[in-house]
Design an enzyme around this catalytic site. Structure first.
Site, PDB file in Angstrom:
ATOM      1  N   GLY A  59       0.780  -1.241   0.000  1.00  0.00           N
ATOM      2  CA  GLY A  59       0.000   0.000   0.000  1.00  0.00           C
ATOM      3  C   GLY A  59       0.806   1.282   0.000  1.00  0.00           C
ATOM      4  N   ASN A 117       1.600   2.977  -2.635  1.00  0.00           N
ATOM      5  CA  ASN A 117       0.915   3.885  -3.565  1.00  0.00           C
ATOM      6  C   ASN A 117      -0.352   4.448  -2.930  1.00  0.00           C
ATOM      7  OD1 ASN A 117       2.140   4.125  -6.428  1.00  0.00           O
ATOM      8  ND2 ASN A 117       2.435   1.981  -5.860  1.00  0.00           N
ATOM      9  N   ARG A 138      -5.850  -8.459  -8.944  1.00  0.00           N
ATOM     10  CA  ARG A 138      -6.968  -9.226  -9.470  1.00  0.00           C
ATOM     11  C   ARG A 138      -7.452  -8.591 -10.756  1.00  0.00           C
ATOM     12  NH1 ARG A 138      -9.751 -12.807  -6.045  1.00  0.00           N
ATOM     13  NH2 ARG A 138      -8.664 -12.636  -4.069  1.00  0.00           N
ATOM     14  N   ASN A 167      -5.027   1.989 -13.492  1.00  0.00           N
ATOM     15  CA  ASN A 167      -4.104   1.083 -12.795  1.00  0.00           C
ATOM     16  C   ASN A 167      -2.678   1.581 -12.994  1.00  0.00           C
ATOM     17  OD1 ASN A 167      -3.194  -1.369 -11.488  1.00  0.00           O
ATOM     18  ND2 ASN A 167      -2.639  -2.151 -13.511  1.00  0.00           N
ATOM     19  N   HIS A 190       1.325   0.177 -13.188  1.00  0.00           N
ATOM     20  CA  HIS A 190       2.037  -1.085 -13.431  1.00  0.00           C
ATOM     21  C   HIS A 190       3.532  -0.804 -13.578  1.00  0.00           C
ATOM     22  CE1 HIS A 190       2.578  -5.204 -14.718  1.00  0.00           C
ATOM     23  NE2 HIS A 190       3.330  -4.751 -15.705  1.00  0.00           N
TER      24      HIS A 190
END
Ligand code: GAR
Length: 190
Positions: free
Chosen positions: A14, A16, A93, A109, A111
Site C-alpha cells: 500500500g 501507492n 486481481r 491502474n 504497473h
C-alpha cells in the site's frame, strides 16, 4: 463544488495508497480518498488506511461467495459514496464485468513496466531477467485484460544492473509521484 472522491484498491503493502492519501491530506491532490478496498485481510495497506482515517472495505472474495458478489458489494458502496475515480494500486486481481460495467472508463491502474512489455505480477523480475536497460512505469485505463487498456502516462528510467530490489526501489519513487500527478490531471478533466 465538493472535493472529488477517489477509491483506491490494493492487495499488499500500500505504498501507492499512502502516496495518494498523503497528497490528498497535504493539498497536492484536490480530492479525498473516500474508500480503500482490499481483497487480502491482513495486508499492510489496511493499517495504512486506518492511520489516514480512510474508510476501508476489506474482505476475501472467496468468503463472500465469489468475485461477482464481492464486486457487487464494492459497487454498492462506491455508488453510495459517489466515487469519481477508481485507482488500482497493487490490486492483484483482474476485474470482472460487474465493476467494469459500473465504473468502466473511470478505473485506472499503475504497473511497474513500460507496457505492453512485461504484464502480470512479476514485471520487474521478468524485465531484469530479460536484461532490459530502460525500465519504466505505466498508468493505464483498466479493461478485462491483464494490464491491458489505453495508456494514460508512462515514465522511463535507465538501469544497468541485475538487482530486482533496486529496480523496485527506483520504480516505486517514480510511481508515487507519477500516480499523484496523473490523478490530478484526470480529475481536472472530470
Ligand atoms: C506497485 O509497484 C504496482 O506497480 C504493482 O504492485 C505494486 C504495489 O505496491 N502492480 C502490479 O504489478 C500490477 N500488475 P504498493 O502496494 O506498495 O503500492
Amino acid at each position: 463544488m465538493g472535493k472529488k472522491k477517489l477509491a483506491v484498491f490494493a492487495s499488499g503493502s500500500g505504498t501507492n495508497f499512502e502516496a495518494i492519501a498523503q497528497a490528498c491530506a497535504d493539498g497536492r491532490l484536490d480530492a479525498e480518498v473516500a474508500l480503500m478496498v482490499c481483497d487480502q485481510p491482513g495486508a499492510a495497506v489496511v493499517a495504512r488506511a486506518e492511520r489516514f482515517g480512510v474508510p476501508a472495505f476489506v474482505a476475501s472474495p472467496k468468503e463472500m461467495g465469489g468475485k461477482a458478489a464481492f464486486e457487487a458489494e464494492i459497487v454498492r458502496r462506491m455508488d453510495a459514496l459517489g466515487i469519481d475515480l477508481v485507482c488500482l494500486a497493487g490490486y492483484m486481481r483482474i476485474l470482472s464485468d460487474v465493476l467494469l460495467d459500473a465504473y468502466g472508463g473511470r478505473i485506472i491502474n499503475i504497473h511497474p513496466s513500460l507496457l505492453p512489455a512485461f504484464r502480470g505480477a512479476h514485471a520487474v523480475e521478468q524485465a531484469v531477467e530479460y536484461g532490459v536497460k530502460v525500465y519504466g512505469i505505466t498508468i493505464h485505463y483498466v479493461n478485462a485484460e491483464l494490464d491491458g487498456g489505453k495508456i494514460i502516462a508512462q515514465r522511463a528510467f535507465e538501469y544497468d544492473g541485475d538487482d530486482p530490489e533496486e529496480v523496485h526501489r527506483i520504480g516505486q519513487k517514480i510511481e508515487h509521484a507519477l500516480y499523484v500527478e496523473t490523478i490530478q490531471k484526470l480529475l481536472s478533466n472530470l
